[in-house]
Design a protein around this motif. Sequence first.
Motif, mmCIF file in Angstrom:
data_model
loop_
_atom_site.group_PDB
_atom_site.id
_atom_site.type_symbol
_atom_site.label_atom_id
_atom_site.label_comp_id
_atom_site.label_asym_id
_atom_site.label_seq_id
_atom_site.Cartn_x
_atom_site.Cartn_y
_atom_site.Cartn_z
ATOM 1 N N PHE A 19 -41.663 29.367 34.535
ATOM 2 C CA PHE A 19 -40.504 29.679 35.372
ATOM 3 C C PHE A 19 -40.768 29.281 36.819
ATOM 4 N N GLY A 20 -42.035 29.064 37.160
ATOM 5 C CA GLY A 20 -42.356 28.594 38.505
ATOM 6 C C GLY A 20 -41.707 27.271 38.829
ATOM 7 N N ALA A 21 -41.310 26.517 37.803
ATOM 8 C CA ALA A 21 -40.631 25.243 38.023
ATOM 9 C C ALA A 21 -39.282 25.418 38.713
ATOM 10 N N LEU A 22 -38.775 26.636 38.719
ATOM 11 C CA LEU A 22 -37.481 26.895 39.358
ATOM 12 C C LEU A 22 -37.539 26.713 40.871
ATOM 13 N N VAL A 23 -38.743 26.660 41.441
ATOM 14 C CA VAL A 23 -38.836 26.397 42.884
ATOM 15 C C VAL A 23 -38.437 24.961 43.208
ATOM 16 N N LEU A 24 -38.238 24.147 42.194
ATOM 17 C CA LEU A 24 -37.783 22.770 42.413
ATOM 18 C C LEU A 24 -36.277 22.690 42.618
ATOM 19 N N ILE A 25 -35.577 23.803 42.420
ATOM 20 C CA ILE A 25 -34.128 23.831 42.656
ATOM 21 C C ILE A 25 -33.878 23.879 44.160
ATOM 22 N N PRO A 26 -33.122 22.936 44.704
ATOM 23 C CA PRO A 26 -32.868 22.949 46.157
ATOM 24 C C PRO A 26 -32.002 24.143 46.560
ATOM 25 N N ASN A 27 -32.287 24.691 47.740
ATOM 26 C CA ASN A 27 -31.478 25.754 48.331
ATOM 27 C C ASN A 27 -31.243 26.910 47.360
ATOM 28 N N TRP A 28 -32.317 27.504 46.928
ATOM 29 C CA TRP A 28 -32.246 28.618 45.981
ATOM 30 C C TRP A 28 -33.101 29.756 46.498
ATOM 31 N N VAL A 29 -32.940 30.943 45.913
ATOM 32 C CA VAL A 29 -33.749 32.101 46.300
ATOM 33 C C VAL A 29 -35.028 32.050 45.468
ATOM 34 N N TYR A 30 -36.094 31.538 46.044
ATOM 35 C CA TYR A 30 -37.294 31.228 45.266
ATOM 36 C C TYR A 30 -38.063 32.458 44.793
ATOM 37 N N PHE A 31 -37.846 33.604 45.425
ATOM 38 C CA PHE A 31 -38.501 34.815 44.933
ATOM 39 C C PHE A 31 -38.081 35.117 43.493
ATOM 40 N N VAL A 32 -36.828 34.785 43.165
ATOM 41 C CA VAL A 32 -36.331 35.068 41.813
ATOM 42 C C VAL A 32 -37.152 34.319 40.768
ATOM 43 N N ALA A 33 -37.601 33.105 41.110
ATOM 44 C CA ALA A 33 -38.363 32.294 40.154
ATOM 45 C C ALA A 33 -39.598 33.030 39.651
ATOM 46 N N LEU A 34 -40.302 33.700 40.554
ATOM 47 C CA LEU A 34 -41.532 34.380 40.158
ATOM 48 C C LEU A 34 -41.307 35.846 39.833
ATOM 49 N N MET A 35 -40.068 36.319 39.991
ATOM 50 C CA MET A 35 -39.745 37.661 39.519
ATOM 51 C C MET A 35 -39.425 37.662 38.030
ATOM 52 N N TYR A 36 -39.245 36.487 37.437
ATOM 53 C CA TYR A 36 -39.014 36.445 35.991
ATOM 54 C C TYR A 36 -40.197 37.040 35.238
ATOM 55 N N PHE A 37 -41.388 36.929 35.812
ATOM 56 C CA PHE A 37 -42.540 37.571 35.187
ATOM 57 C C PHE A 37 -42.316 39.078 35.087
ATOM 58 N N LEU A 38 -41.744 39.660 36.145
ATOM 59 C CA LEU A 38 -41.465 41.088 36.146
ATOM 60 C C LEU A 38 -40.286 41.422 35.250
ATOM 61 N N PHE A 39 -39.269 40.541 35.234
ATOM 62 C CA PHE A 39 -38.083 40.786 34.415
ATOM 63 C C PHE A 39 -38.379 40.677 32.921
ATOM 64 N N VAL A 40 -39.156 39.659 32.562
ATOM 65 C CA VAL A 40 -39.317 39.285 31.148
ATOM 66 C C VAL A 40 -40.638 39.781 30.565
ATOM 67 N N ALA A 41 -41.746 39.402 31.185
ATOM 68 C CA ALA A 41 -43.057 39.657 30.574
ATOM 69 C C ALA A 41 -43.439 41.130 30.591
ATOM 70 N N VAL A 42 -43.371 41.761 31.751
ATOM 71 C CA VAL A 42 -43.883 43.132 31.875
ATOM 72 C C VAL A 42 -43.214 44.110 30.916
ATOM 73 N N PRO A 43 -41.862 44.229 30.915
ATOM 74 C CA PRO A 43 -41.265 45.231 30.013
ATOM 75 C C PRO A 43 -41.520 44.934 28.544
ATOM 76 N N ASN A 44 -41.540 43.658 28.166
ATOM 77 C CA ASN A 44 -41.763 43.307 26.767
ATOM 78 C C ASN A 44 -43.202 43.556 26.335
ATOM 79 N N ILE A 45 -44.151 43.258 27.215
ATOM 80 C CA ILE A 45 -45.556 43.515 26.891
ATOM 81 C C ILE A 45 -45.795 45.009 26.697
ATOM 82 N N PHE A 46 -45.262 45.828 27.587
ATOM 83 C CA PHE A 46 -45.485 47.261 27.488
ATOM 84 C C PHE A 46 -44.701 47.880 26.335
#
Length: 215
Positions: A23-50
């Motif tokens: 999902f880090g590849a999302l930083v290649l999107i011009p004029n975007w909120v780049y924090f969201v790209a690396l928050m996918y780890f929190l959105f997707v991985a963390v709740p599913n792992i636990f």
Amino acid sequence: MVNLLYKEFRLVIHPLFHLVPLFGALVLIPNWVYFVALMYFLFVAVPNIFTNAKAQNDTGFSVLLPVRKSDVVKSRVLSMAILEVIQVAVASIFVAISLTIYRQGNFFIDANIAYLGCVLVMYGVFNLVFFPGFYKSGHKIGIPFMIALIVSFLFSIAIELLVILVPMAANILDGRTPEALIRQIPVLAAGIILFAGMTWLSYRQSAKNFERVDL
């Protein structure tokens, strides 16, 4: 500890979650909120792992092993911290690509060295809030996760507002020129130190909380 960590990666963390750093590849999107790209780890991985660990009764199984309860906590916190570091490391590759192919800056914080440092702090904040809350019970995920996610989101908003509204902060955190990137190295260094410190504090408090839990 090595065996507990091995258990985390073999039995608790599904191999598909190793693809989340892409999902880090999302930083290649011009004029975007780049924090969201690396928050996918929190959105997707963390709740599913636990949730997966809860479904397997991993905590109950782990405390039956001839190990300390603090080691059970340490292995989980460390495994998640490793995934967070991998997420940032993979994102740094895409940040380097972005710096190479794009010349125009972003309205929000640029994909740059300071951004990576801020993401590490965001992960540290999440760890500091989530793990101690989770290990008050050892199995209740929802409320600690939502609180940690909200706090992390507010941190990212604060950084974005600093970049937009405070020229002095923008001078430090924003920019894509070689001179700007050199100025941002201390931000990355501070991010690494704060991430490590907050994650360690998270483990210490989580271990104390878990010692009081009667499973």
